[in-house]
Write an enzyme that holds these catalytic residues in place. Structure first.
Site, short mmCIF file in Angstrom:
data_model
loop_
_atom_site.label_atom_id
_atom_site.label_comp_id
_atom_site.label_asym_id
_atom_site.label_seq_id
_atom_site.Cartn_x
_atom_site.Cartn_y
_atom_site.Cartn_z
N LYS A 1 8.00 -38.65 -42.24
CA LYS A 1 8.66 -39.38 -41.15
C LYS A 1 8.34 -40.87 -41.27
O LYS A 1 7.16 -41.25 -41.34
CB LYS A 1 8.11 -38.90 -39.82
CG LYS A 1 9.01 -37.98 -39.02
CD LYS A 1 8.35 -37.77 -37.67
CE LYS A 1 9.15 -36.90 -36.76
NZ LYS A 1 8.46 -36.70 -35.48
C1 E4P Z 1 10.53 -35.77 -32.69
O1 E4P Z 1 10.33 -35.61 -33.86
C2 E4P Z 1 9.53 -36.27 -31.73
O2 E4P Z 1 8.27 -35.78 -32.10
C3 E4P Z 1 9.77 -35.79 -30.33
O3 E4P Z 1 10.91 -35.01 -30.18
C4 E4P Z 1 9.46 -36.76 -29.26
O4 E4P Z 1 9.65 -36.14 -28.01
P1 E4P Z 1 9.07 -36.69 -26.64
O5 E4P Z 1 9.97 -37.76 -26.15
O6 E4P Z 1 9.09 -35.49 -25.74
O7 E4P Z 1 7.68 -37.19 -26.93
#
Ligand code: E4P
Length: 220
Positions: free
Chosen positions: A83
């Site tokens: 990522k």
């Molecule tokens: C995606 O890869 C992120 O880790 C995630 O969906 C973030 O979600 P949140 O807004 O609930 O922290």
């Protein structure tokens, strides 16, 4: 649409993986921090548990160190996806990783314009964050729909991963919008399976079955 878990907790992952529907896992630095354990150990356990793609997030801010970190993360296992954030440095590091054959997930995407950039560098996955857009009184689902539409029009091969999902209807709407993947917290995954009529129906079936057994025993 593939269903991913958004967690770094191995117990949650094992439980959902046993259902046979888990396509992959997304983690981020906040989720890994919640485990209060060595990140390398946390990631290794997840990579070994799930067959599908596991997103491991870089934490370096500059392109050079981010690329180096991405190479190390990618080497952890064949199912590792690196990522990188939607920043100029993230794009530069991501471009180099893609050139090396590393699968990348461009994260922290909040607009169709950013999604175009992720596709143009050849990202494997783009992650628009729906819930966080809703949190600031924007329409996260509308952004997702526009990204899915423009990817279709342009023939981009990058998979659209609906992220930051907060409830089951987010998952249903993301599927209708044409998302390739939906990632969700453990709690939302558990909500997907629940329906009060399923519980009531099962109770009734079992009561009737028990009554039949009792009748049969009496007659025997
Ligand atoms: C995606 O890869 C992120 O880790 C995630 O969906 C973030 O979600 P949140 O807004 O609930 O922290």
């Amino acid at each position: 649409m593939k269903l991913f878990l958004d967690t770094a907790n191995i117990d949650e992952i094992r439980e959902i993986n046993a259902w046979g529907v888990l396509g992959g896992v997304t983690t981020n630095p906040s989720l890994v921090a919640k485990e209060a354990s060595d990140p390398g150990r946390v990631w290794k356990e997840i990579l070994a548990e799930v067959d599908g793609p596991i997103s491991l997030e870089t934490t370096e801010l500059e392109a050079g160190p981010m690329y180096d970190q991405g190479v190390r993360l990618a080497q952890m296992a064949p199912n590792a996806v690196v990522k990188v954030p939607m920043t100029p440095d993230g794009l530069a590091a991501g471009t180099r990783l893609v050139a090396d054959g590393v699968r990348i997930n461009v994260t922290l995407v909040f607009s169709p314009a950013q999604a175009i950039l992720a596709a143009e560098i050849g990202a494997d996955i783009v992650s628009p964050f729906l819930g966080r857009l809703d949190d600031v009184a924007s329409d996260g689902m509308d952004v997702l729909r526009r990204i899915c539409d423009l990817y279709e029009v342009q023939g981009y091969q990058t998979s659209v991963l609906a992220a930051s999902l907060r409830h089951p209807m987010h998952v249903v709407e993301a599927a209708l919008a044409g998302a390739d993947i939906a990632t969700m917290p453990y709690g939302v995954f558990k909500q997907l399976v629940k329906h009060p009529l399923t519980d009531i129906g099962l109770d009734k079936f079992l009561q009737d079955w028990k009554a039949l057994q009792e009748e049969l025993e009496k007659g025997a």
